[in-house]
Design a protein around this motif. Sequence first.
Motif, PDB file in Angstrom:
ATOM      1  N   SER A   1       0.808  -1.214   0.000  1.00  0.00           N
ATOM      2  CA  SER A   1       0.000   0.000   0.000  1.00  0.00           C
ATOM      3  C   SER A   1       0.843   1.267   0.000  1.00  0.00           C
ATOM      4  CB  SER A   1      -0.891  -0.031   1.252  1.00  0.00           C
ATOM      5  OG  SER A   1      -1.490   1.218   1.501  1.00  0.00           O
ATOM      6  N   THR A   2       0.285   2.321  -0.608  1.00  0.00           N
ATOM      7  CA  THR A   2       0.878   3.660  -0.525  1.00  0.00           C
ATOM      8  C   THR A   2       0.027   4.559   0.370  1.00  0.00           C
ATOM      9  OG1 THR A   2      -0.329   4.406  -2.491  1.00  0.00           O
ATOM     10  CG2 THR A   2       1.891   3.485  -2.841  1.00  0.00           C
ATOM     11  N   ALA A   3      -0.771   3.965   1.224  1.00  0.00           N
ATOM     12  CA  ALA A   3      -1.723   4.729   2.045  1.00  0.00           C
ATOM     13  C   ALA A   3      -1.026   5.710   2.976  1.00  0.00           C
ATOM     14  CB  ALA A   3      -2.594   3.782   2.857  1.00  0.00           C
ATOM     15  N   ALA A   4      -1.633   6.890   3.113  1.00  0.00           N
ATOM     16  CA  ALA A   4      -1.251   7.840   4.151  1.00  0.00           C
ATOM     17  C   ALA A   4      -1.818   7.361   5.485  1.00  0.00           C
ATOM     18  CB  ALA A   4      -1.793   9.225   3.813  1.00  0.00           C
ATOM     19  N   LEU A   5      -1.328   7.926   6.571  1.00  0.00           N
ATOM     20  CA  LEU A   5      -1.806   7.516   7.894  1.00  0.00           C
ATOM     21  C   LEU A   5      -3.312   7.703   8.018  1.00  0.00           C
ATOM     22  CD1 LEU A   5      -1.463   6.557  10.775  1.00  0.00           C
ATOM     23  CD2 LEU A   5      -0.803   8.888  11.421  1.00  0.00           C
TER      24      LEU A   5
ATOM     25  N   PHE B   1       8.559   5.213   6.656  1.00  0.00           N
ATOM     26  CA  PHE B   1       8.162   6.201   7.655  1.00  0.00           C
ATOM     27  C   PHE B   1       8.672   7.585   7.255  1.00  0.00           C
ATOM     28  CE2 PHE B   1       8.938   8.739  11.414  1.00  0.00           C
ATOM     29  CZ  PHE B   1       7.787   8.569  12.165  1.00  0.00           C
ATOM     30  N   HIS B   2       7.760   8.563   7.306  1.00  0.00           N
ATOM     31  CA  HIS B   2       8.143   9.963   7.092  1.00  0.00           C
ATOM     32  C   HIS B   2       7.540  10.790   8.218  1.00  0.00           C
ATOM     33  CE1 HIS B   2       8.447  14.000   5.382  1.00  0.00           C
ATOM     34  NE2 HIS B   2       9.358  13.502   4.544  1.00  0.00           N
ATOM     35  N   HIS B   3       8.305  11.720   8.751  1.00  0.00           N
ATOM     36  CA  HIS B   3       7.860  12.431   9.946  1.00  0.00           C
ATOM     37  C   HIS B   3       6.629  13.305   9.719  1.00  0.00           C
ATOM     38  CE1 HIS B   3      10.733  15.046   7.894  1.00  0.00           C
ATOM     39  NE2 HIS B   3      10.136  16.087   8.464  1.00  0.00           N
TER      40      HIS B   3
ATOM     41  N   LEU C   1       1.291   3.851   6.883  1.00  0.00           N
ATOM     42  CA  LEU C   1       0.760   2.738   7.677  1.00  0.00           C
ATOM     43  C   LEU C   1       1.624   2.451   8.900  1.00  0.00           C
ATOM     44  CD1 LEU C   1      -0.448   0.167   4.983  1.00  0.00           C
ATOM     45  CD2 LEU C   1      -1.780   1.881   6.221  1.00  0.00           C
ATOM     46  N   VAL C   2       2.921   2.754   8.815  1.00  0.00           N
ATOM     47  CA  VAL C   2       3.798   2.551   9.971  1.00  0.00           C
ATOM     48  C   VAL C   2       3.297   3.383  11.158  1.00  0.00           C
ATOM     49  CG1 VAL C   2       6.149   2.763  10.854  1.00  0.00           C
ATOM     50  CG2 VAL C   2       5.768   2.023   8.498  1.00  0.00           C
ATOM     51  N   GLY C   3       2.689   4.537  10.872  1.00  0.00           N
ATOM     52  CA  GLY C   3       2.175   5.399  11.929  1.00  0.00           C
ATOM     53  C   GLY C   3       1.046   4.779  12.735  1.00  0.00           C
TER      54      GLY C   3
END
Length: 398
Positions: free
Chosen positions: A206-210, A234-236, A241-243
């Motif tokens: 996935s390329t989903a945003a948080l 992960f990008h700040h 999805l990592v968020g």
Amino acid sequence: MKSKSVITRFNNCYILRNSKIIKEDLWIRDGKIENPEQIFYEEQLEANVTVNCDNLLIAPGFIDIQINGACGVDFSYDSENVQNGINTVAKKLLEHGVTSFCPTLITSHPEKYRQILPKIKKTQGGKHGATVLGVHLEGPFISLEKKGAHLDEYIKTPEKGIETMRQVYGPLDDVVIVTLAPELPGAIEAIKDLTKEGIKVALGHSTAALAQGEEAIKNGANMITHLFNAMLPFHHRDPGLVGLLASTTDKQVYYGLISDGIHTHPAALRIACRANPEGLVLVSDAVAALGLADGRYRIGPQAVTVLDGRAYISGTDVLCGSTTALDQCVQTFKKCIDCTPEYALEAASLHPARALGIDGRKGKLDFGYDADFIIMEPKTLNVLSTWIAGEQVYSKPK
């Protein structure tokens, strides 16, 4: 009726119970874990069989919710010998302490799903092999940009939600997990409908945003497939999805981790564990090469080359699953994050049971639970024997 059943007592052992390793006997009857006080004081019975464990450790059986195959078998490929393939892998998994698993099918042609899915049934385990909990469908409703080892020509969009999925998969009777990309058109409706059917939804490839991930969780999804792999890094400003590891949603999010020493750096394992320890689920993501030498194999419609134990889509540097079994993943995980054996073992038993919603009967050694367990060396966590419903189904050769 119960008084006529065989009662087995495992003594001189350590058992994992309530996240602690304690010195205590384990009592089994009719495939279930029994309360010895009830046997002694209420029924006034004694054990028919006593097993001296010589100070070994008894832990709940491992539950592998993402495995593509083993022993030369790829669940997504050979539509002619599905049952033989399932049986072969189920038997092999007993050596690795796996008492239950979810055969996983990757992105395939619709005809493949219709040929293979009806032949994979939920099946109680035993000496013939580990319990089949149901199928994990990983794709084809995923992002082209994060397809990983999935073939792009078969990737689809769930425009009409579960209706589109049924057109591709056919009946979903024995499906327990579907991995999809939540940002796709129709994905949220699909998540709602799958959840109503009792099917767990995992977010992945996935390329989903948080925000899109959180929307999916609010609508019924509860898992992330192989965290860090096949998703935005992960990008700040938008952790993707990592968020979800640190999301403010009031729902526990479970996430698969492949701790084979290849897919996920030890530092990434530690970050995930510290951010969301209760949601961590160890998976093997094993492919057909598990248990075999380097060489040529398959994953669904694609050829696989295994070099030095690493599986790649042939002719590329794209990883396509693991060649490591779940017991080895547990050992590697424990070493990488320097956690307690209790935590490492529960990450492969209790946590997947919770993710699937079967923690009322599997994943623990509590009274009334299925007597699915493994006897291990306490220090190395090497599997010495595997038991399903109180029956020994594997013993390591001496």
